[in-house]
Design an enzyme around this catalytic site. Structure first.
Site, PDB file in Angstrom:
ATOM      1  N   ASP A  81       0.741  -1.000  -0.045  1.00  0.00           N
ATOM      2  CA  ASP A  81       0.079  -0.030  -0.078  1.00  0.00           C
ATOM      3  C   ASP A  81       0.841   0.748   0.205  1.00  0.00           C
ATOM      4  O   ASP A  81       2.072   1.229   0.795  1.00  0.00           O
ATOM      5  CB  ASP A  81      -0.697   0.185   0.997  1.00  0.00           C
ATOM      6  CG  ASP A  81      -1.931   0.883   0.712  1.00  0.00           C
ATOM      7  OD1 ASP A  81      -2.689   1.254  -0.097  1.00  0.00           O
ATOM      8  OD2 ASP A  81      -2.491   1.319   2.128  1.00  0.00           O
ATOM      9  N   GLU A 139      -2.113   6.818  -8.653  1.00  0.00           N
ATOM     10  CA  GLU A 139      -3.798   7.535  -7.714  1.00  0.00           C
ATOM     11  C   GLU A 139      -3.106   9.035  -8.671  1.00  0.00           C
ATOM     12  O   GLU A 139      -1.965   9.509  -9.274  1.00  0.00           O
ATOM     13  CB  GLU A 139      -2.687   7.734  -6.690  1.00  0.00           C
ATOM     14  CG  GLU A 139      -4.011   8.403  -5.699  1.00  0.00           C
ATOM     15  CD  GLU A 139      -3.276   8.773  -4.200  1.00  0.00           C
ATOM     16  OE1 GLU A 139      -3.289   7.638  -3.693  1.00  0.00           O
ATOM     17  OE2 GLU A 139      -3.425  10.207  -3.553  1.00  0.00           O
ATOM     18  N   GLY A 215      -9.616   5.436   1.915  1.00  0.00           N
ATOM     19  CA  GLY A 215     -10.190   6.093   3.393  1.00  0.00           C
ATOM     20  C   GLY A 215     -10.898   5.751   3.801  1.00  0.00           C
ATOM     21  O   GLY A 215     -12.418   7.319   3.581  1.00  0.00           O
TER      22      GLY A 215
HETATM   23  P1  13P Z   1      -8.966   4.552   6.565  1.00  0.00           P
HETATM   24  O1  13P Z   1      -7.843   5.030   7.436  1.00  0.00           O
HETATM   25  O2  13P Z   1     -10.340   5.261   5.873  1.00  0.00           O
HETATM   26  O3  13P Z   1      -9.175   2.912   7.446  1.00  0.00           O
HETATM   27  O4  13P Z   1      -7.859   4.057   4.395  1.00  0.00           O
HETATM   28  C1  13P Z   1      -7.327   2.994   5.099  1.00  0.00           C
HETATM   29  C2  13P Z   1      -6.520   3.106   3.691  1.00  0.00           C
HETATM   30  O5  13P Z   1      -6.760   4.074   2.336  1.00  0.00           O
HETATM   31  C3  13P Z   1      -5.055   2.423   3.614  1.00  0.00           C
HETATM   32  O6  13P Z   1      -4.313   2.809   1.823  1.00  0.00           O
HETATM   33 ZN    ZN Z   2      -4.913   4.504   1.634  1.00  0.00          ZN
END
Ligand code: 13P
Ligand code: ZN
Length: 311
Positions: A81, A139, A215
């Site tokens: 990620d 992104e 998010g």
């Molecule tokens: P949250 O903080 O809403 O859980 O989002 C996690 C995320 O986007 C990881 O890449």
């Molecule tokens: Zn993220």
């Protein structure tokens, strides 16, 4: 089936109009509980890890790998990620990750980058990843909030006019969008919500590209209450209502990223357990106490995202 690139999972999600939950992890109990939920739900799964979690323990990558090997009946993607440079992606792919995110919206010093920088960096990662059958998420625009060690103030919405060029030039397999979403505990101010107008336009311009919602935690009230009840302190907490996630899935979101909900779930369970059972010293007991609730949380998400019984 076992370990698969996200592309394979997202193609099916496009075809059958549902979304895959992408759950970020930072310890072993989370990995096991998330996989357990996927088994119970017969759902495809993306397990993600961030650079910060890999720094916390590099062995977490081996644990994800082992969990995937042990559960070959479930198609699972192993995803890096929010990586920010080519070397991080290359190392992950060489290790065996089947998928990476290259977040070229910031340069390596953490400053917002130019569109051209993002295009070239993303393409370089795609060229490398595709040689090894790994998938790449890019992104456009940037997402605010707290992610790893970066605290991003404000956000830059994805410009729908840029997405065709980005997808065509780079060849990415999925695209993360910035439509008012943000990481962490405080996602919206007042009545603000996701910008479905922007999402709809992006989806219209690149209908064949699966879109990713970062998010996406909902910050369930039951965890917030429990955390407060058992001595925790949380301020200004606001998540994305599930109705908004469901609406975004109809508009092209096919990967939904969750981490904060898992952390809230764990700390709520842990606080309650430690207060009610002050005699316990065994980590298997106090860490283990979080498992059932994580399985429940993730199973509910899979149901809401429509990925149940999709094997
Ligand atoms: P949250 O903080 O809403 O859980 O989002 C996690 C995320 O986007 C990881 O890449
Ligand atoms: Zn993220």
């Amino acid at each position: 089936m076992s370990k698969v690139p996200t592309k394979i999972l997202l193609e099916d999600a496009m075809k059958r109009d549902y979304a895959i939950g992408a759950f970020a992890i930072s310890n072993m109990e989370q990995i096991e509980s998330i996989v357990e939920a996927a088994i119970r739900c017969r759902s495809p799964l993306i397990i993600m890890i961030s650079k910060k979690s890999l720094k916390y323990s590099k062995y977490l990558a081996y644990l994800i790998d082992a969990a995937i090997k042990e559960n070959s009946e479930i198609p699972i993607a192993m995803h890096l990620d929010h990586s920010q440079n080519f070397d991080q992606c290359r190392e992950a792919i060489d290790f065996g990750f089947s998928s990476v995110m290259i977040d070229g919206t910031f340069d390596e010093e953490g400053k917002p980058s130019s569109f051209d920088y993002n295009l070239k960096l993303t393409k370089k990662v795609v060229d490398y990843a595709h040689k090894f059958g790994a998938s790449v998420e890019g992104e456009v625009g940037f997402i605010g909030g707290k992610e790893d060690d970066m605290e991003i103030d404000g956000q830059r919405f994805t410009d729908p006019q840029k997405v065709e060029e980005f997808v065509e030039y780079t060849g990415v397999d999925a695209l993360a969008v910035s439509i008012g979403n943000s990481h962490g505990l405080n996602k919206f101010v007042g009545e603000q919500q996701l910008r479905f107008d922007i999402l709809a336009e992006i989806n219209e311009r690149i209908p064949k590209t699966p879109l990713v919602l970062h998010g996406a935690s909902s910050l369930p009230e039951k965890y917030i209450q429990k955390i407060k009840e058992y001595g925790g302190s949380l301020h200004q907490v606001k998540g994305v209502p599930i109705e908004q996630i469901k609406k975004s899935i109809k508009l092209g979101i096919k990967k939904v990223n969750i981490y904060t909900d898992i952390t809230l779930c764990m700390i709520a369970e842990l606080r309650e357990f430690l207060l009610k059972r002050p005699e316990v010293i065994d980590p298997r007991e106090y860490l283990g106490t979080c498992r059932d609730e994580i399985v429940k949380l993730v199973s509910n998400k899979m149901t809401e995202f429509g990925s149940v019984d999709k094997l």
